[in-house]
Design an enzyme around this catalytic site. Structure first.
Site, PDB file in Angstrom:
ATOM      1  N   ASN A  14     -14.316  -1.535   1.436  1.00 36.29           N
ATOM      2  CA  ASN A  14     -14.398  -0.140   0.700  1.00 36.29           C
ATOM      3  C   ASN A  14     -15.603   0.175   0.116  1.00 36.29           C
ATOM      4  O   ASN A  14     -16.199   1.190   0.149  1.00 36.29           O
ATOM      5  CB  ASN A  14     -13.300  -0.075  -0.314  1.00 36.29           C
ATOM      6  CG  ASN A  14     -12.024   0.076   0.268  1.00 36.29           C
ATOM      7  OD1 ASN A  14     -11.604   1.291   0.548  1.00 36.29           O
ATOM      8  ND2 ASN A  14     -11.164  -0.621   0.433  1.00 36.29           N
ATOM      9  N   LEU A  85     -10.683  -8.199  -8.741  1.00 28.08           N
ATOM     10  CA  LEU A  85      -9.227  -8.931  -9.172  1.00 28.08           C
ATOM     11  C   LEU A  85      -9.018  -9.166 -10.736  1.00 28.08           C
ATOM     12  O   LEU A  85      -8.113  -9.658 -11.179  1.00 28.08           O
ATOM     13  CB  LEU A  85      -8.859 -10.113  -8.487  1.00 28.08           C
ATOM     14  CG  LEU A  85      -8.673  -9.640  -6.993  1.00 28.08           C
ATOM     15  CD1 LEU A  85      -8.382 -11.062  -6.294  1.00 28.08           C
ATOM     16  CD2 LEU A  85      -7.597  -8.710  -6.596  1.00 28.08           C
ATOM     17  N   LEU A  87      -9.009  -8.471 -14.960  1.00 33.43           N
ATOM     18  CA  LEU A  87      -8.798  -7.329 -15.875  1.00 33.43           C
ATOM     19  C   LEU A  87     -10.135  -7.143 -16.491  1.00 33.43           C
ATOM     20  O   LEU A  87     -11.051  -7.994 -16.602  1.00 33.43           O
ATOM     21  CB  LEU A  87      -7.770  -7.620 -16.971  1.00 33.43           C
ATOM     22  CG  LEU A  87      -6.345  -7.831 -16.464  1.00 33.43           C
ATOM     23  CD1 LEU A  87      -5.523  -8.348 -17.760  1.00 33.43           C
ATOM     24  CD2 LEU A  87      -5.723  -6.367 -15.965  1.00 33.43           C
ATOM     25  N   HIS A 104      -5.269   0.767  -5.478  1.00 41.14           N
ATOM     26  CA  HIS A 104      -4.247  -0.229  -5.207  1.00 41.14           C
ATOM     27  C   HIS A 104      -3.711   0.126  -3.825  1.00 41.14           C
ATOM     28  O   HIS A 104      -3.187   1.448  -3.462  1.00 41.14           O
ATOM     29  CB  HIS A 104      -3.000  -0.251  -6.308  1.00 41.14           C
ATOM     30  CG  HIS A 104      -2.087  -1.130  -6.068  1.00 41.14           C
ATOM     31  ND1 HIS A 104      -2.487  -2.545  -6.397  1.00 41.14           N
ATOM     32  CD2 HIS A 104      -0.841  -1.372  -5.553  1.00 41.14           C
ATOM     33  CE1 HIS A 104      -1.343  -3.276  -6.164  1.00 41.14           C
ATOM     34  NE2 HIS A 104      -0.329  -2.710  -5.747  1.00 41.14           N
TER      35      HIS A 104
HETATM   36  C1  GRF Z   1      -8.129  -2.942  -1.243  1.00 40.20           C
HETATM   37  O1  GRF Z   1      -7.031  -3.081  -0.198  1.00 40.20           O
HETATM   38  C2  GRF Z   1      -7.784  -2.262  -2.627  1.00 40.20           C
HETATM   39  O2  GRF Z   1      -6.644  -1.451  -2.470  1.00 40.20           O
HETATM   40  C3  GRF Z   1      -7.418  -3.422  -3.258  1.00 40.20           C
HETATM   41  O3  GRF Z   1      -8.464  -4.461  -2.704  1.00 40.20           O
HETATM   42  C4  GRF Z   1      -8.539  -4.237  -1.253  1.00 40.20           C
HETATM   43  C5  GRF Z   1     -10.042  -4.496  -0.969  1.00 40.20           C
HETATM   44  O4  GRF Z   1     -10.295  -4.370   0.078  1.00 40.20           O
HETATM   45  N1  GRF Z   1      -7.797  -3.158  -4.674  1.00 40.20           N
HETATM   46  P1  GRF Z   1     -11.926  -4.502   0.600  1.00 40.20           P
HETATM   47  O5  GRF Z   1     -12.655  -5.694   0.098  1.00 40.20           O
HETATM   48  O6  GRF Z   1     -12.725  -3.128   0.372  1.00 40.20           O
HETATM   49  O7  GRF Z   1     -11.949  -4.501   2.236  1.00 40.20           O
END
Ligand code: GRF
Length: 188
Positions: A14, A85, A87, A104
């Site tokens: 992402n 991951l 908080l 999420h």
């Molecule tokens: C994603 O699925 C997001 O929704 C979650 O963590 C994942 C991260 O994926 N919070 P990436 O590392 O960007 O592939």
């Protein structure tokens, strides 16, 4: 010019997608990647994009004002969590009110909270027999997956779907929508 910091601790796909989306946009700059895992691929993403990469410890985040300072020095407008991951402490939340968001990979409030990350989320959707899943983009607060919802997009869970196929489909939704919603928030 609006400045983004991406907090990513996993594969960083992402993060890479967000960087590419804003690459040619002179009004938005992805300033840095903040990571809590030295083995995460997020470092490669930062190197490829030629932007700073900051590795932080739990102590840096929770017991010092290191991260708040870093964000202020970098004049960050929006902190974007993408697979981070931990908080975030009250000090950072207070320093950036309504300026920290998370994504999420399910339709909150279902399949969220402590322990719901990665494939566990998609396992849970399949086990529950849900007819749809999707993504939730929300403001961060002091609890896991609990802050005010900004945006949701759903897709059907089809016959034959497995946690793996859902993970793929949901990732595609994330790539399509997370940068757009970030752009909207920065423009508002
Ligand atoms: C994603 O699925 C997001 O929704 C979650 O963590 C994942 C991260 O994926 N919070 P990436 O590392 O960007 O592939």
């Amino acid at each position: 010019m609006k400045r983004i910091a991406i907090f990513a601790s996993g594969t960083g796909t992402n993060a890479r997608n967000i960087i590419q989306y804003f690459h040619a946009n002179p009004d938005v700059s992805v300033e840095c990647i903040v990571c809590n895992n030295e083995h995460a691929k997020a470092r490669d993403v930062a190197n490829e994009a030629n932007i700073p990469y900051y590795l932080i410890s739990k102590k840096d985040l929770h017991e010092t004002d290191h991260v708040v300072k870093l964000m202020r020095e970098s004049e960050i407008d929006l902190i974007v969590l993408a697979g981070f991951l931990w908080l975030v402490p009250e000090t950072l939340l207070q320093a950036f009110p309504k300026r920290i968001i998370n994504i999420h990979p399910a339709l909150l409030p279902k399949h969220g909270g402590p322990g719901y990350y990665g494939m566990k989320v998609h396992d849970s959707v399949i086990k529950a027999g849900d007819k749809e899943t999707g993504i939730t983009i929300h403001y961060l607060n002091e609890k896991y997956d609990d802050g005010q919802i900004i945006f949701q997009k759903s897709i059907p869970v089809e016959a034959g779907d497995t946690p793996e196929t859902l993970a793929q489909k949901v990732h595609q939704l994330e790539y399509e929508w997370y940068p757009k919603i970030i752009g909207q928030l920065l423009a508002s």
